[in-house]
Scaffold this motif. Sequence first.
Motif: not given
Length: 253
Positions: A91, A105, A109, A151
């Motif tokens: 981020d 991201t 993730n 995130y």
Amino acid sequence: MTKAFSLDGKAALVTGSSQGIGLAFATGLHDSGARVVCHGLTGRPATLPDWAGYLSADLCAPDAPASLVAQAFALEPGLDTLICNAGSFFDVPFLEMTRQLWDKTVALNQAATYFTAQAFAKRLVQEKRGGSIVITSSTNGLQAEMDSTAYDASKGALVMLTKSLAVSLADHGIRVNGIAPGLIKTPLTQSLVHAGDTSVREHYEKKILLRRLGAPEDVAGAAVFLSSDAASYITGETIIVDGGLTTWQIGRL
């Protein structure tokens, strides 16, 4: 009841386990009796214990999750446990966020977790075997943090993914649970832990009920428990491991 917590005879793949929380997960599983395959982005770390199998893969690549799972089963055909721990933080402040950083991201993730779990579950279903999946989310998936929009969103998605996969895989005998670590001393938090200005760390230590930042080993027990027969009637749950960080609103003054 003691034997219910044993992982003797089990075999696990732990993604993102070359260091930090992932390595603590792998070590905890091994210490409880499981055979463990670790995973990292690059070659095998020299510090990785001899007991650990090791595979490298960039899980952002579209075909990497399925390939990693196939290689892990080649090393351990009896694989029945998956810890989806790979993830990172990319981020910048929201008004400066780029599509490239957002996509990176989400790719690591969220998408990598989703498709690693899918490949693992497909193999177990094909072999008509049950198993366990544990997904590492974060307290950031439950409470927002400044300059952490991508995130936070990705970790919040993993909290719901845990529930959704539990629903999808229950009839196949595959349990799916999650762990939401709080502020843990890892490579991602090194700047906070070792900063010359200690005011931010001291602020968190006042907010955490147990008055300290966590160590990776503090999180490992939850992964062992959720992977064991002691948790055989638990699915769709996310255990918060944060020393009480998210329990109260204000913290000590």
